[in-house]
Design an enzyme around this catalytic site. Structure first.
Site: not given
Length: 329
Positions: A69-70, A96, A79, A248, A77, A194, A256, A65
Site C-alpha cells: 500500500h505504500d 487503508n 507516505s 488461506d 516513500d 494473500h 506457502d 500489506r
C-alpha cells in the site's frame, strides 16, 4: 574545429557525465546501503519484529500489506505512515482504513533512532519489515535494497486510484501493476501474499449476498465454489463489516503456495483472486504452482518484491529522513 576547441568540448562532456553519475540526487538503491552509517540496522529491525510476532503473529499479514500500500501510492516513500490533522492522508483513504501495524513501525523506528539517529528512513523500514515478516512466516529470504528517502506528501484520494481493490477484475489489476512498471507475472506472484493474514468480511461480502441484485438466497458470485460460499456465510452475515476470515484457511500464518491451490479450486477469497483465472498468463502461473507444489513461488516472490520496492523511490537528496514516521520533520 581546432584541437583546443575539441578538447574543451570533450572536457565539458566528461564533466557533465561525472556530475550526473556522482550527483547525490541521482543515487540508487542498493543492498547494504547502511553498512557504514548504521551497520546493525537490519539486525535491529529483525529483533523488534521477532519480538512482536512472538506475541502477535497475526500482524505479519498486515505488515506485509503495508509495503504494498505504500509503494502503489506515490512510490515506496513511507507516505502511508503520515498522519493528517484533517484525516486526509493515505492512511485515511478507504482502502487503508483496515491497515494495522503502524505502532510496530514506530517501535522499529525508535530502536533505530537510538542506535543511529537520523539515518534510516521510514520507507526502508517498511520494506525491511515486509521481508522479515515473510521470513518469520516461513517464506524465503531476499536481499532488500535500501537507500529510500521519505516523502512529505500523503493524499487520501490517491489510494482509490492506485491501489488494487478486492473486487478488481484482471484488466484493472494488470493495468495498475503495469502503471508501476511491474509485469503481469509480478501481479500474479505478488497476489500470492494473500497466503498469510485475514480479511474483514466487508471486503468480500458482496460475493456472498445479492451479487447480481436479484435479492434471492442463492444470489452469490458464480465464480466462487458453492461449498466455500456456505462456509463463508457461516462466518459473515449480511452487512457484517468487522468479522475476520482467514485468507488461506488452514495455513494463514504460513507463507506457502497453498493460495494458488485455493484459487484453482475457485476458493480465492476476493474477486481479485478469482480474476487470476481470467488471463492466460496469470492462469498458467496459478496452474504451474499447483502442479509443482509451489516450486518457484517463494523465489519468484522475493524477486517481485525487489522490483516493487523500486517503484518511484526518492533517493539521494530528495525527500527527507523522518525522525518520527507519522510526521514530516
Amino acid at each position: 574545429m581546432s584541437a583546443a576547441k575539441s578538447f574543451s568540448a570533450l572536457l565539458l562532456q566528461i564533466t557533465i557525465v561525472l556530475l550526473l553519475v556522482f550527483n547525490p540526487a541521482n543515487a540508487q538503491l542498493k543492498v547494504g546501503f547502511y553498512s557504514n552509517t548504521c551497520p546493525k540496522a537490519e539486525a535491529i529491525v529483525k529483533d523488534v519484529i521477532d519480538g512482536v510476532l512472538s506475541v502477535a503473529p497475526s500482524l505479519a499479514g498486515p505488515l506485509l500489506r503495508m509495503h504494498f500500500h505504500d509503494c502503489f501510492v506515490r512510490g515506496c516513500d513511507g507516505s502511508v505512515l503520515l498522519n493528517s490533522t484533517t484525516q486526509q492522508a493515505e492512511k485515511d483513504g478507504p482502502p487503508n482504513l483496515t491497515l494495522r501495524g503502524y505502532q510496530v513501525i514506530d517501535r522499529v523506528k525508535s530502536a533505530l533512532e537510538k542506535a543511529c539517529p537520523g539515518v534510516v528512513s521510514c520507507a526502508d523500514i517498511v520494506a525491511i519489515v515486509a521481508r522479515d515478516v515473510t521470513v518469520a512466516s516461513k517464506g524465503l529470504r531476499w536481499e532488500v535494497e535500501t537507500g529510500r528517502r521519505d516523502g512529505r506528501v500523503s493524499i487520501a484520494a490517491e489510494t482509490l486510484t492506485n491501489l488494487i481493490a478486492p473486487n478488481a477484475n484482471i484488466t484493472t489489476i494488470i493495468t495498475r501493476f503495469q502503471a508501476k512498471g511491474l509485469s503481469v507475472k509480478d501481479a500474479v506472484v505478488l497476489s500470492g501474499s494473500h497466503t498469510i493474514g485475514t480479511s474483514h468480511c466487508s471486503s468480500f461480502n458482496s460475493r456472498l449476498y445479492n451479487f447480481t441484485g436479484k435479492g434471492t438466497d442463492n444470489d452469490f458470485d458464480p465464480t466462487l465454489d458453492s461449498e466455500y460460499v456456505k462456509e463463508l456465510k457461516s462466518k459473515c452475515k449480511p452487512g457484517d463489516q468487522n468479522s475476520l476470515v482467514e485468507m488461506d484457511p488452514g495455513s494463514f500464518r504460513t507463507f506457502d503456495a497453498d493460495y494458488y491451490t485455493l484459487v484453482s479450486k475457485r476458493r480465492g477469497l476476493f474477486q481479485s483472486d478469482a480474476a487470476l483465472l481470467d488471463n492466460s498468463i496469470t492462469k498458467a502461473y496459478v496452474n504451474l504452482q499447483v502442479a509443482t507444489q509451489g516450486s518457484t513461488f517463494l523465489k519468484d516472490f522475493g524477486d517481485s518484491m525487489v522490483k516493487m520496492g523500486r517503484v518511484d523511490v526518492l533517493t539521494g537528496t530528495a525527500g527527507e529522513i523522518r525522525k518520527v514516521c507519522s510526521k514530516v520533520n
